[in-house]
Write a protein that holds these residues in place. Structure first.
Motif, mmCIF file in Angstrom:
data_model
loop_
_atom_site.group_PDB
_atom_site.id
_atom_site.type_symbol
_atom_site.label_atom_id
_atom_site.label_comp_id
_atom_site.label_asym_id
_atom_site.label_seq_id
_atom_site.Cartn_x
_atom_site.Cartn_y
_atom_site.Cartn_z
ATOM 1 N N GLN A 87 0.823 -1.202 0.000
ATOM 2 C CA GLN A 87 0.000 0.000 0.000
ATOM 3 C C GLN A 87 0.864 1.262 0.000
ATOM 4 O O GLN A 87 0.531 2.256 -0.657
ATOM 5 N N LEU A 90 2.125 1.713 -3.578
ATOM 6 C CA LEU A 90 1.118 2.112 -4.555
ATOM 7 C C LEU A 90 0.576 3.520 -4.320
ATOM 8 O O LEU A 90 -0.174 4.039 -5.163
ATOM 9 N N THR A 93 0.591 6.012 -7.214
ATOM 10 C CA THR A 93 0.047 5.535 -8.486
ATOM 11 C C THR A 93 -1.446 5.856 -8.567
ATOM 12 O O THR A 93 -2.049 6.319 -7.590
ATOM 13 N N VAL A 95 -3.758 3.822 -8.412
ATOM 14 C CA VAL A 95 -4.509 2.857 -7.599
ATOM 15 C C VAL A 95 -4.846 3.488 -6.248
ATOM 16 O O VAL A 95 -3.937 3.881 -5.502
ATOM 17 N N LEU A 153 -4.315 -1.173 -11.505
ATOM 18 C CA LEU A 153 -3.373 -1.924 -10.676
ATOM 19 C C LEU A 153 -2.440 -2.752 -11.553
ATOM 20 O O LEU A 153 -1.217 -2.756 -11.365
ATOM 21 N N VAL A 156 0.580 -1.030 -13.288
ATOM 22 C CA VAL A 156 1.709 -0.532 -12.503
ATOM 23 C C VAL A 156 2.925 -1.424 -12.745
ATOM 24 O O VAL A 156 2.865 -2.643 -12.536
ATOM 25 N N VAL A 161 7.819 1.114 -8.629
ATOM 26 C CA VAL A 161 7.341 1.441 -7.282
ATOM 27 C C VAL A 161 8.083 0.643 -6.208
ATOM 28 O O VAL A 161 7.629 0.542 -5.070
ATOM 29 N N HIS A 216 -3.622 -8.256 -6.540
ATOM 30 C CA HIS A 216 -4.217 -8.018 -5.227
ATOM 31 C C HIS A 216 -4.447 -9.320 -4.484
ATOM 32 O O HIS A 216 -4.195 -9.415 -3.285
#
Length: 339
Positions: A87, A90, A93, A95, A153, A156, A161, A216
């Motif tokens: 988390q 992200l 991004t 998301v 998602l 990415v 990241v 996810h």
């Protein structure tokens, strides 16, 4: 996170099942002394069937705490550090994720590792009746937003990241079949006709995967917080995230979505087509991924049932989880037959 409701409201400084608020406050005083001011109160957030989620507040600041379940914790299945890391990665991004604040790997603080994040305003939609009240146009827009969020998602680049080492994408799907069989064997409390056949057929027909992405692992509508205008404000519950085959996320979304019988909600085939259009990915082998999702979800729910019969769950609604497992096994076998 206003969609889930607190199931307890203790006096300031009290304790919740699995979370001593006094000890949490002491930890915050040491690690983030300016974050809260005054005794904490809070409750267990309803909805989760695995890791435990709590809302806590000092009356001014609203925070959310995540920790593993109280018992029967399977290896790697409830890693708070992974949830926190993905988390945080992200956050810059497209998301939408909650803002994570602190990760505590020390189980001595509250009895288990945990992490802390800021509260996000939004609603969780769990059942068709809640969607029906929105009207068909709003429901269709929400479904479109959900698919676009999943596509975002999967767009990415993990190395962009800092997640290039977040998983082992080579052989991901085959390894997932083995992993969930191992989870099943660790959670057996009863006979489940057909589940061995489903596993064996999946293992014998693993498709060739495309490029790996961040996945996810449990992507569905009720793992998101939705704003009043139908936008996805946060994707929640990242406990099974990793690097792998993005179609495993899509297959699971389709299994969940098939149960959302609300006017305006697209058919599974339409959701799959919208995803393919947004991402350009080949979805011809999607039947295998839907069958695998049925197997995986059956194993997850069987694990919840296992903890329930041993008195290791917190909250309501666990008594009927076990009855949802046999239909998922049948669905998986049926889907493979059609494929």
């Amino acid at each position: 996170m206003s969609g889930p409701r607190s199931t307890a409201d203790p006096q300031p400084g009290g304790s919740l099942p699995g979370l001593d608020l006094r000890r949490l406050r002491g930890y915050l005083d040491r690690e983030a002394p300016d974050l809260v001011d005054g005794p904490l109160r809070g409750g267990v957030l309803a909805g989760g069937k695995s890791n435990l989620t709590y809302e806590v507040t000092d009356g001014r600041t609203r925070l959310v705490v995540r920790r593993p379940p109280l018992g029967h914790v399977l290896a790697t299945a409830h890693d708070m550090g992974r949830e926190y890391r993905v988390q945080r990665a992200l956050a810059p991004t497209p998301v939408p994720v909650p803002q994570v604040l602190l990760h505590c790997p020390d189980a001595d603080v509250i009895g288990a590792p945990f992490y802390l994040m800021r509260h996000v305003e939004g609603r969780v939609y769990r059942v068709p009746a809640e969607l029906t009240a929105l009207g068909p146009a709003a429901v269709a827009g929400l479904a479109r937003s959900l698919v676009h969020t999943l596509a975002d998602l999967h767009a990415v680049a993990p190395d962009s990241v800092g997640l290039v080492d977040f998983g082992r994408p080579d052989g991901f799907a085959a390894r997932q079949v083995r992993r969930w069989k191992t989870q099943l064997d660790a959670s057996r409390s009863r006979d489940l006709p057909g589940i061995e056949e489903l596993h064996d057929r999946l293992a014998a027909a693993v498709p060739v995967a495309g490029a790996a992405t961040v996945v996810h692992g449990d992507f569905r509508l009720d793992n998101t917080l939705v704003g009043p205008d139908g936008d996805i404000r946060a994707v929640l519950d990242w406990e099974m995230s990793t690097l792998g085959d993005p179609l495993t996320d899509l297959g699971l979304l389709l299994v969940y979505s098939a149960r959302l019988h609300a006017p305006g909600w697209p058919a599974p085939g339409d959701l799959a087509a919208a995803y393919a259009d947004r991402t350009g990915r080949d979805v011809r082998d999607l039947g295998w991924y839907v069958a695998f999702a049925s197997f995986k979800l059956a194993v997850i729910l069987e694990g919840v049932h296992y903890r329930y019969v041993r008195g290791q769950t917190v909250g309501a609604g666990f008594d009927r989880v076990g009855e949802r497992v046999p239909p998922l096994i049948a669905q998986g076998l049926s889907t493979l037959g059609e494929s």
